[in-house]
Design a protein around this motif. Structure first.
Motif, PDB file in Angstrom:
ATOM      1  N   ARG A   3      -6.498  -5.619 -16.987  1.00  0.00           N
ATOM      2  CA  ARG A   3      -6.801  -4.180 -16.995  1.00  0.00           C
ATOM      3  C   ARG A   3      -5.551  -3.339 -16.807  1.00  0.00           C
ATOM      4  O   ARG A   3      -5.482  -2.183 -17.226  1.00  0.00           O
ATOM      5  CB  ARG A   3      -7.809  -3.854 -15.893  1.00  0.00           C
ATOM      6  CG  ARG A   3      -9.192  -4.464 -16.127  1.00  0.00           C
ATOM      7  CD  ARG A   3     -10.039  -4.384 -14.885  1.00  0.00           C
ATOM      8  NE  ARG A   3     -10.301  -3.001 -14.464  1.00  0.00           N
ATOM      9  CZ  ARG A   3     -10.896  -2.680 -13.335  1.00  0.00           C
ATOM     10  NH1 ARG A   3     -11.291  -3.632 -12.499  1.00  0.00           N
ATOM     11  NH2 ARG A   3     -11.116  -1.416 -13.033  1.00  0.00           N
ATOM     12  N   GLY A   4      -4.554  -3.923 -16.132  1.00  0.00           N
ATOM     13  CA  GLY A   4      -3.308  -3.191 -15.912  1.00  0.00           C
ATOM     14  C   GLY A   4      -3.449  -2.041 -14.954  1.00  0.00           C
ATOM     15  O   GLY A   4      -2.702  -1.067 -15.023  1.00  0.00           O
ATOM     16  N   LEU A   5      -4.417  -2.157 -14.044  1.00  0.00           N
ATOM     17  CA  LEU A   5      -4.651  -1.073 -13.090  1.00  0.00           C
ATOM     18  C   LEU A   5      -4.029  -1.393 -11.747  1.00  0.00           C
ATOM     19  O   LEU A   5      -3.907  -2.553 -11.353  1.00  0.00           O
ATOM     20  CB  LEU A   5      -6.156  -0.845 -12.909  1.00  0.00           C
ATOM     21  CG  LEU A   5      -6.937  -0.457 -14.182  1.00  0.00           C
ATOM     22  CD1 LEU A   5      -8.418  -0.345 -13.834  1.00  0.00           C
ATOM     23  CD2 LEU A   5      -6.417   0.850 -14.745  1.00  0.00           C
ATOM     24  N   VAL A   6      -3.660  -0.394 -11.016  1.00  0.00           N
ATOM     25  CA  VAL A   6      -3.155  -0.529  -9.658  1.00  0.00           C
ATOM     26  C   VAL A   6      -4.073   0.250  -8.732  1.00  0.00           C
ATOM     27  O   VAL A   6      -4.335   1.433  -8.943  1.00  0.00           O
ATOM     28  CB  VAL A   6      -1.709   0.001  -9.536  1.00  0.00           C
ATOM     29  CG1 VAL A   6      -1.251  -0.083  -8.089  1.00  0.00           C
ATOM     30  CG2 VAL A   6      -0.778  -0.799 -10.419  1.00  0.00           C
ATOM     31  N   ALA A   7      -4.591  -0.426  -7.720  1.00  0.00           N
ATOM     32  CA  ALA A   7      -5.478   0.243  -6.780  1.00  0.00           C
ATOM     33  C   ALA A   7      -4.710   1.303  -6.008  1.00  0.00           C
ATOM     34  O   ALA A   7      -3.500   1.254  -5.832  1.00  0.00           O
ATOM     35  CB  ALA A   7      -6.062  -0.792  -5.800  1.00  0.00           C
ATOM     36  N   ALA A   8      -5.430   2.292  -5.553  1.00  0.00           N
ATOM     37  CA  ALA A   8      -4.795   3.352  -4.758  1.00  0.00           C
ATOM     38  C   ALA A   8      -4.247   2.757  -3.465  1.00  0.00           C
ATOM     39  O   ALA A   8      -4.810   1.833  -2.889  1.00  0.00           O
ATOM     40  CB  ALA A   8      -5.810   4.440  -4.434  1.00  0.00           C
ATOM     41  N   ALA A   9      -3.127   3.279  -3.043  1.00  0.00           N
ATOM     42  CA  ALA A   9      -2.518   2.799  -1.796  1.00  0.00           C
ATOM     43  C   ALA A   9      -3.517   2.924  -0.660  1.00  0.00           C
ATOM     44  O   ALA A   9      -4.215   3.906  -0.520  1.00  0.00           O
ATOM     45  CB  ALA A   9      -1.269   3.586  -1.487  1.00  0.00           C
ATOM     46  N   GLY A  10      -3.529   1.887   0.186  1.00  0.00           N
ATOM     47  CA  GLY A  10      -4.418   1.892   1.340  1.00  0.00           C
ATOM     48  C   GLY A  10      -5.733   1.195   1.069  1.00  0.00           C
ATOM     49  O   GLY A  10      -6.497   1.029   1.968  1.00  0.00           O
ATOM     50  N   ALA A  18       0.827  -1.205   0.000  1.00  0.00           N
ATOM     51  CA  ALA A  18       0.000   0.000   0.000  1.00  0.00           C
ATOM     52  C   ALA A  18       0.860   1.253   0.000  1.00  0.00           C
ATOM     53  O   ALA A  18       0.585   2.223  -0.722  1.00  0.00           O
ATOM     54  CB  ALA A  18      -0.934  -0.003   1.209  1.00  0.00           C
ATOM     55  N   ALA A  19       1.922   1.240   0.804  1.00  0.00           N
ATOM     56  CA  ALA A  19       2.810   2.397   0.864  1.00  0.00           C
ATOM     57  C   ALA A  19       3.499   2.644  -0.476  1.00  0.00           C
ATOM     58  O   ALA A  19       3.761   3.793  -0.846  1.00  0.00           O
ATOM     59  CB  ALA A  19       3.854   2.186   1.959  1.00  0.00           C
TER      60      ALA A  19
END
Length: 337
Positions: A330-337, A292-293
């Motif tokens: 999708r190649g997406l990265v969720a927002a940290a946290g 997440a960081a």
């Protein structure tokens, strides 16, 4: 006069005692269809490590489909992933391999280490992926440590070879100090390192039988685990070479991959088991916090299982793998946290 045999001789004798039935343990038949040998015959891929050890690598399913690579944990083998191979091999190219010294893979000359895990995993990916091809990577327990070790040593390979990652009931450090498999140890009183070495680092064949099954259910799985889930799991663990099981256990005690997950620069899911006593949920939470960081945590999920979520909760685990596959596409990265 009592003569103490060298450790290597003792290890070889322990391996010899189990040689006749190790493969048979991995080939048992169950009423639960997903635990049985896949009907799809695998393609056998030749892989040699940098020290010349031969690894058993199987590829199931169409060669032109998206690739999933499964990395098993301590004392297991590629058969551990039968519930997933049976579920995904019709629609995907499913890769499973025996870690060195496990299953039918050779032990080689290198001692257990994070670098050895990383190098072997890199060799497997070299063999199963075409240039420019990327895969979904799934690691359980030591398999999750393998992926973290690989990401730490070869960070440039992560974006080149991985679409997304699932780390299931794994850890980065302090493995022996947090395990609560033994009653009261680390729950009530700190566990001394010598005790972990004595119990897990000694090369002795593991017995079977109702008492062992009961202990496994009480300490390794959730209270609702079925008799076949226990039988399937123990058969695979008992099929491991005693020498390899012990050597890797001794190495895992001091393994430190703190912060390595930050190099997994693709959508990465972390899965914990709420009843996991071998690698309690705290381990997974720390890895998720690291991701997440760094901005790469896709999802943190806790299943109501012990240490073996892909066996104790096959449908839920497979659904999560499907979701991880979609995230990779999708190649997406969720927002940290």
């Amino acid at each position: 006069m009592l003569v103490k045999l060298p450790a290597a001789v003792t290890d070889l004798r322990a391996d010899a005692l189990t040689a006749a039935f190790r493969a048979k343990l991995r080939a048992r038949t169950y009423t639960t269809a997903s635990f049985n040998t896949p009907e799809i015959a695998p393609d056998v891929i030749d892989v040699k490590t940098r020290d010349g050890a031969k690894l058993r690598v199987h590829a199931y399913g169409p060669a032109d489909r998206d690739v999933i690579v499964f990395a098993h944990g301590w004392s297991c083998s590629l058969e551990y992933w039968y519930p997933q191979i049976n579920a995904f091999a019709g629609d995907y190219r499913v890769i499973a391999f025996d870690q060195r010294g496990h299953g039918e893979s050779q032990p080689g000359k290198l001692p257990f280490s994070a670098d050895q895990l990383a190098d072997d995993f890199s060799a497997v990916l070299d063999a199963v992926l075409r240039p420019g091809q990327r895969a979904v990577l799934v690691g359980h327990s030591m398999g999750g440590m393998t992926i973290q070790a690989w990401a730490r040593k070869y960070p440039e390979q992560v974006s080149q070879r991985a679409k997304s990652v699932l780390l299931a009931t794994t850890a980065a450090h302090s493995i022996a100090n947090r395990a609560t498999v033994i009653p009261f140890i680390n729950d009530v009183i700190p566990g001394p390192q010598w005790l972990a070495l004595a119990l897990f680092g000694t090369p002795v064949p593991l017995p079977g039988g109702p008492l062992v099954n009961a202990i496994a259910k009480a300490r390794l799985t959730n209270p609702s685990a079925t008799a076949e889930q226990i039988a399937f799991s123990l058969a695979i663990v008992r099929s491991c070479r005693p020498a390899s099981r012990a050597a890797v256990a001794r190495g895992l005690i001091n393994l430190d991959l703190t912060g390595a997950a930050a190099n997994l620069c693709v959508p990465t899911t972390v899965m914990a088991g709420s009843h996991d006593r071998l690698l309690p949920e705290l381990h997974s939470r720390e890895i998720a916090d690291t991701l997440a960081a760094a901005g790469y945590l896709d999802r943190y999920v806790i299943l109501p299982t012990g240490h073996l979520p892909n066996i104790e909760a096959v449908e839920e685990f497979n659904a999560e793998v499907e979701r991880v596959i979609r995230m990779g596409r999708r190649g997406l990265v969720a927002a940290a946290g």
